[in-house]
Scaffold this motif. Structure first.
Motif, PDB file in Angstrom:
ATOM      1  N   MET A   1       0.238   4.875   1.105  1.00 32.45           N
ATOM      2  CA  MET A   1      -0.809   5.528   1.658  1.00 32.45           C
ATOM      3  C   MET A   1      -0.687   7.230   1.704  1.00 32.45           C
ATOM      4  O   MET A   1       0.445   7.737   1.837  1.00 32.45           O
ATOM      5  CB  MET A   1      -0.738   5.239   3.432  1.00 32.45           C
ATOM      6  N   ASP A   2      -1.860   7.927   1.274  1.00 26.19           N
ATOM      7  CA  ASP A   2      -1.844   9.524   1.467  1.00 26.19           C
ATOM      8  C   ASP A   2      -2.215   9.595   2.982  1.00 26.19           C
ATOM      9  O   ASP A   2      -2.994   9.093   3.568  1.00 26.19           O
ATOM     10  CB  ASP A   2      -2.967   9.805   0.464  1.00 26.19           C
TER      11      ASP A   2
ATOM     12  N   ASN B   1       3.267  10.209  -6.502  1.00 25.04           N
ATOM     13  CA  ASN B   1       3.210   9.896  -5.037  1.00 25.04           C
ATOM     14  C   ASN B   1       4.065  10.629  -4.007  1.00 25.04           C
ATOM     15  O   ASN B   1       4.212  10.360  -3.057  1.00 25.04           O
ATOM     16  CB  ASN B   1       3.354   8.160  -4.740  1.00 25.04           C
TER      17      ASN B   1
ATOM     18  N   ALA C   1       0.660  -1.078  -0.030  1.00 22.82           N
ATOM     19  CA  ALA C   1       0.014   0.052   0.048  1.00 22.82           C
ATOM     20  C   ALA C   1       0.831   1.274   0.090  1.00 22.82           C
ATOM     21  O   ALA C   1       2.107   1.211   0.603  1.00 22.82           O
ATOM     22  CB  ALA C   1      -0.931  -0.045   1.267  1.00 22.82           C
TER      23      ALA C   1
ATOM     24  N   ASN D   1       3.433  10.741  -0.035  1.00 22.88           N
ATOM     25  CA  ASN D   1       3.020   9.718   0.468  1.00 22.88           C
ATOM     26  C   ASN D   1       3.921   8.603   0.977  1.00 22.88           C
ATOM     27  O   ASN D   1       5.070   8.826   0.926  1.00 22.88           O
ATOM     28  CB  ASN D   1       2.247   8.729  -0.699  1.00 22.88           C
TER      29      ASN D   1
ATOM     30  N   LYS E   1      -5.581   3.654  -4.071  1.00 22.51           N
ATOM     31  CA  LYS E   1      -5.580   4.139  -2.895  1.00 22.51           C
ATOM     32  C   LYS E   1      -7.055   4.023  -2.145  1.00 22.51           C
ATOM     33  O   LYS E   1      -7.845   4.763  -2.997  1.00 22.51           O
ATOM     34  CB  LYS E   1      -4.985   5.357  -2.659  1.00 22.51           C
TER      35      LYS E   1
END
Length: 560
Positions: free
Chosen positions: A71-72, A121, A69, A124, A349
């Motif tokens: 992730m934001d 990204n 993953a 992130n 996401k």
């Protein structure tokens, strides 16, 4: 367990014990835990009390959590502005993005300036979502949330007026025939003023709620994908913390939606996975085998050769976007996270979206409780969602999946125009017209696909993969993969579609075997099930219904 068998057990052993809460949350993932934490934060700020519990069917928090993953941190920033000081396991900032179009042996890297912003990204983090969830669980418990891992919510309870009253956990210690054993324990009822359903993609109870309250009325059909993932420990010379690689193209044909991810975490680990849209037409296609084949591409093989595979898992992804979101509220409860479908498909996401929806639902419930309300509709929740950054983000992404359903080349070109020229604000919204199970075509229209045999070093068979997912179910419990009509698998699925269950399941649950008389029979190896829900989604006749097994069963993901 069939309703009549459960009713008989209730009559013999009941009534069930009941516990009362202000809010009961089904599912200990990012959405459910964020909702629980936000409720407690609001109570502290107002100097009031709110009782909250979270049920998690996995043996522990994180046991059933699987995501890429990347992730934001936008929702984490809102929930815990000081998350770094608190030790949240967002340890690896993204250092580089690469997007590749794969041919069978070649790869074309897309220049950064040509990529839509959804593939950027910067800011992130590459994470183990299971570890993030475990950390959120620690924060929830410290805030006073009651968390019950190993207890599966098996039944929705209703008040006399039809509103949701809460849930009942499944009975424990029931044998294959639905009969109590020496270890039998009756389930427990959890009553609430409001119940949040945060079960993840294709939630067992969420599906029932959508039907009972017609939450999908006027909405596009939901669409899904299956994500299959492995965690590897690789040669330190090939490891680059924070490197994010996405691909499209080979090994899938141009008419099938899908792509890959390869994320470099800390400790010389990489998460490698493949996503295949479940709207595919060819019944001979096997998402699992396509993933294994993908790893043999020179651009991917170079990272993994000499490394060691340490974990495996699979999970369905709710990917329809804004136009497929159901109505979020009903009397006495809400749907949050992937139970509803809050995933940004082009960004790949959903954890930040799940967290945000949990927080918004918590704020609506807290206000209602403060006003002395209960078991009504939390209409403030969808209103807050529509005014949020999450709605704006999903609106920009809304045409991605419909465009990609038109083929890789056309879809990529048109979505690029949608994002770069119109910045996601084109004056049209494309629609989903078919559910995934309706897209499978007869086997007579296709030729079987010859997949290479696994080498045991880079590519693997299903059963060795299931073994490292730590999947376990009590062997004598009722089979949780139920058939509405036991004759359909042979008479329809095998006869017309060449038995697609054996290929779309990533865990070897379904196989056709011969009886003593030479007839075909579908064998269900339920103990292998990793709870991905693909069968419930892709079965062409919708004859397979996934129901919750005994609590604590299923995969035991360490840090997926």
């Amino acid at each position: 367990m069939p309703h009549t068998q459960n009713q008989a057990l209730l009559e013999q052993y009941g009534p069930r014990e009941a516990m009362e809460y202000d809010v009961v949350i089904v599912g200990g993932g990012p959405a459910g835990l964020s909702a629980a934490i936000r409720l407690k934060q609001l109570a502290v700020a107002k100097g009031s009390e709110v009782s909250v519990c979270v049920l998690e069917k996995g043996a522990e928090l994180g046991a059933h959590i699987l995501s890429g993953a990347v992730m934001d941190p936008i929702a984490m920033n809102e929930l815990f502005p000081n998350w770094k000081e608190l030790g949240a396991p967002l340890n690896t900032p993204v250092s580089e993005d690469r997007f590749l179009f794969l041919g069978e042996t070649k790869a074309l890297r897309t220049p950064g300036w040509m990529l839509p912003s959804c593939f950027n990204n910067h800011g992130n983090y590459v994470v183990s979502l299971a570890n993030v969830v475990r950390w959120l669980g620690q924060q929830a418990e410290a805030a006073g949330v009651d968390i019950f891992p190993g207890f599966a919510a098996a039944e929705i309870l209703f008040n006399d007026d039809g509103s949701v009253k809460g849930i009942a956990t499944g009975n424990m210690g029931v044998n294959r025939h639905g009969e109590p054993t020496a270890a039998f324990a009756l389930g427990m009822e959890l009553h609430a003023k409001y119940t949040f359903f945060a079960e993840g993609a294709r939630g067992h109870l969420g599906k029932q709620l959508m039907e009972k309250f017609m939450l999908n009325k006027g909405k596009d059909p939901q669409t899904y994908a299956i994500g299959i993932k492995e965690l590897w420990e690789i040669d330190p010379k090939m490891h680059k913390p924070g490197l994010v690689v996405h691909t499209a193209g080979w090994p899938l044909d141009r008419s099938t939606y899908g792509g890959s991810f390869l994320y470099h975490l800390e400790n010389n680990q990489v998460a490698v996975g493949y996503v295949v849209g479940l709207g595919y037409a060819n019944p001979y296609l096997s998402p699992y085998e396509e993933f294994q084949r993908y790893k043999t591409h020179p651009e991917i093989r170079k990272f993994l050769e000499g490394g060691k595979r340490i974990s495996y898992g699979a999970r369905a992804i709710t990917a329809g976007g804004l136009q497929s979101l159901p109505k979020l509220t009903f009397p006495g409860g809400v749907l949050i996270g992937c139970d509803a479908g809050f995933l940004n498909a082009p960004r790949i996401k959903g954890s930040h979206a799940a967290m945000k929806t949990g927080m918004l639902a918590a704020e609506a419930a807290f206000e209602a409780l403060g006003n002395g309300r209960q078991a009504d509709e939390l209409v403030a929740f969808p209103a807050a969602f529509e005014a949020s950054w999450l709605h704006a983000e999903l609106h920009v992404a809304r045409n991605f999946k419909p465009w990609l359903s038109k083929g890789l080349l056309t879809g990529t070109l048109m979505f690029g125009i949608d994002q770069i020229v119109f910045r996601g604000k084109a004056p049209w919204t494309l629609r989903h017209t078919h559910a995934d199970h309706e897209c499978l075509q007869p086997a007579a229209d296709y030729s079987p696909i010859s997949y290479p045999k696994p080498d045991g070093k880079l590519t693997f068979d299903r059963l060795s993969s299931v073994f490292i997912s730590n999947t376990n179910h009590a062997e004598d419990q009722p089979i949780h993969l139920t058939l509405k009509d036991p004759t359909i698998p042979v008479h329809v699925n095998l006869a017309k579609y060449a038995g697609p269950e054996a290929r779309y399941c990533p865990a070897g649950v379904y196989e056709y075997v011969k009886t003593d008389t030479g007839a075909d029979r579908l064998q269900i190896n339920a103990q292998n099930c990793v709870h991905c829900k693909t069968c419930d989604i892709k079965d062409p006749t919708q004859n397979i219904v996934w129901v919750t097994p005994e609590g604590g069963g299923g995969p035991g993901y360490p840090n997926m």
